[in-house]
Design an enzyme around this catalytic site. Sequence first.
Site, PDB file in Angstrom:
ATOM      1  N   GLU A 150       9.743  12.126 -11.106  1.00  0.00           N
ATOM      2  CA  GLU A 150       8.626  11.230 -10.893  1.00  0.00           C
ATOM      3  C   GLU A 150       7.153  11.955 -10.277  1.00  0.00           C
ATOM      4  O   GLU A 150       7.324  12.195  -9.263  1.00  0.00           O
ATOM      5  CB  GLU A 150       8.908  10.134  -9.701  1.00  0.00           C
ATOM      6  CG  GLU A 150       7.952   9.028  -9.582  1.00  0.00           C
ATOM      7  CD  GLU A 150       8.234   8.411  -8.432  1.00  0.00           C
ATOM      8  OE1 GLU A 150       7.220   7.950  -7.563  1.00  0.00           O
ATOM      9  OE2 GLU A 150       9.246   8.169  -7.867  1.00  0.00           O
ATOM     10  N   THR A 160       3.653   6.139  -7.899  1.00  0.00           N
ATOM     11  CA  THR A 160       2.612   5.630  -7.175  1.00  0.00           C
ATOM     12  C   THR A 160       1.332   4.720  -8.037  1.00  0.00           C
ATOM     13  O   THR A 160       0.302   5.049  -7.975  1.00  0.00           O
ATOM     14  CB  THR A 160       1.835   6.627  -6.175  1.00  0.00           C
ATOM     15  OG1 THR A 160       2.771   7.404  -5.659  1.00  0.00           O
ATOM     16  CG2 THR A 160       1.003   6.175  -5.063  1.00  0.00           C
ATOM     17  N   ARG A 197      -1.406  10.521  -7.396  1.00  0.00           N
ATOM     18  CA  ARG A 197      -2.057  10.469  -6.182  1.00  0.00           C
ATOM     19  C   ARG A 197      -3.121  11.590  -6.300  1.00  0.00           C
ATOM     20  O   ARG A 197      -3.972  11.815  -5.302  1.00  0.00           O
ATOM     21  CB  ARG A 197      -1.107  10.802  -4.748  1.00  0.00           C
ATOM     22  CG  ARG A 197      -0.051  10.049  -4.644  1.00  0.00           C
ATOM     23  CD  ARG A 197       0.762  10.252  -3.601  1.00  0.00           C
ATOM     24  NE  ARG A 197       1.836   9.410  -3.370  1.00  0.00           N
ATOM     25  CZ  ARG A 197       2.754   9.656  -2.187  1.00  0.00           C
ATOM     26  NH1 ARG A 197       2.615  10.694  -1.381  1.00  0.00           N
ATOM     27  NH2 ARG A 197       3.855   8.928  -2.116  1.00  0.00           N
ATOM     28  N   LYS A 247      13.215   0.953  -6.889  1.00  0.00           N
ATOM     29  CA  LYS A 247      12.953   1.781  -5.835  1.00  0.00           C
ATOM     30  C   LYS A 247      12.934   1.168  -4.411  1.00  0.00           C
ATOM     31  O   LYS A 247      12.227   0.464  -4.216  1.00  0.00           O
ATOM     32  CB  LYS A 247      11.509   2.528  -6.011  1.00  0.00           C
ATOM     33  CG  LYS A 247      11.511   3.417  -5.093  1.00  0.00           C
ATOM     34  CD  LYS A 247       9.714   3.869  -5.361  1.00  0.00           C
ATOM     35  CE  LYS A 247       9.480   4.993  -4.195  1.00  0.00           C
ATOM     36  NZ  LYS A 247       8.057   5.618  -4.492  1.00  0.00           N
TER      37      LYS A 247
END
Length: 216
Positions: free
Chosen positions: A43, A71, A47, A131
Site C-alpha cells: 500500500e 491515504t 502523502r 482497514k
Amino acid sequence: MLPANIVQNMEKAGVVAVLTVDDAQDAVPVARALHAGGVSVIELTFRTAAAQESIRRIRAEVPEVVVGAGTLLNRAQVADALKAGAFFGVAPGCNPATLQAAKEIGLPFAPGVMTPSDVEIALTHDCRVLKFFPAETSGGLNHLKTMSAPFNHLGVRYLPLGGVSAANLKDYLSSPLVLGVGGSWLAPVDLIRKKDWAAIQQRATEASQIVRAVRP
C-alpha cells in the site's frame, strides 16, 4: 469489493507493506527488497507528490508485486490512484464521498474503520475488506473482536494497521477476522531515504517467517 485474487494475495502474504515514498526513484528498489523478503503486497500512501509515479514504476518494473494506493482522502486522489495503475485503494477513515467515488470509477476499496458505525457505512458501499485503524490505540485485537461481532455473518475481513509490529504480528494473524496486517514498520521513511534495501529485505523476511509459522 476487492477482487478475489487480490484478497487471496493479501491472505497469502499476511502482511501488506505500507510505504511513504518521497522520491519515485526509490519505488522500484524498495518494492524489490520487500518482494525478495517475501512481502508481495504494497500500500503506497498518497502523502507525497511522488506517489503516482511510484505506483506507475512498480507496476511497470515489479509486476510480481500487487500495489495499491493508501491515504486516499477525496475523489481526486481516487481518480489519480486508478490512473497510476493501483490495484486497490485504502483510506484511513470511512468518508462516504470517497467511497462513492471509488465505487463509481471501479477502484476496489478498503476504507478505514474503528467503530460499528464505520463498518455499517463501509457495508453500504459494498466494502467487505476493511482497514482497522488505528489498531492498537483503539483497543487492539480485543476491540476488533467486539466491534466486528454484529457483522461476522457477512464475511467481513480486516487489515489492522497502527501499532502492529513483529512483536504482536502473530497474535493478529491468529485471528480469523484478520486477512492480513498493515506493515508500516517494514520500510519506514528513514530506511527508504537511506536506501537501506538490505535492512528492508531483512524486515520483510522476518515478517514472512512469522506469517508462515502462523499460516503454514
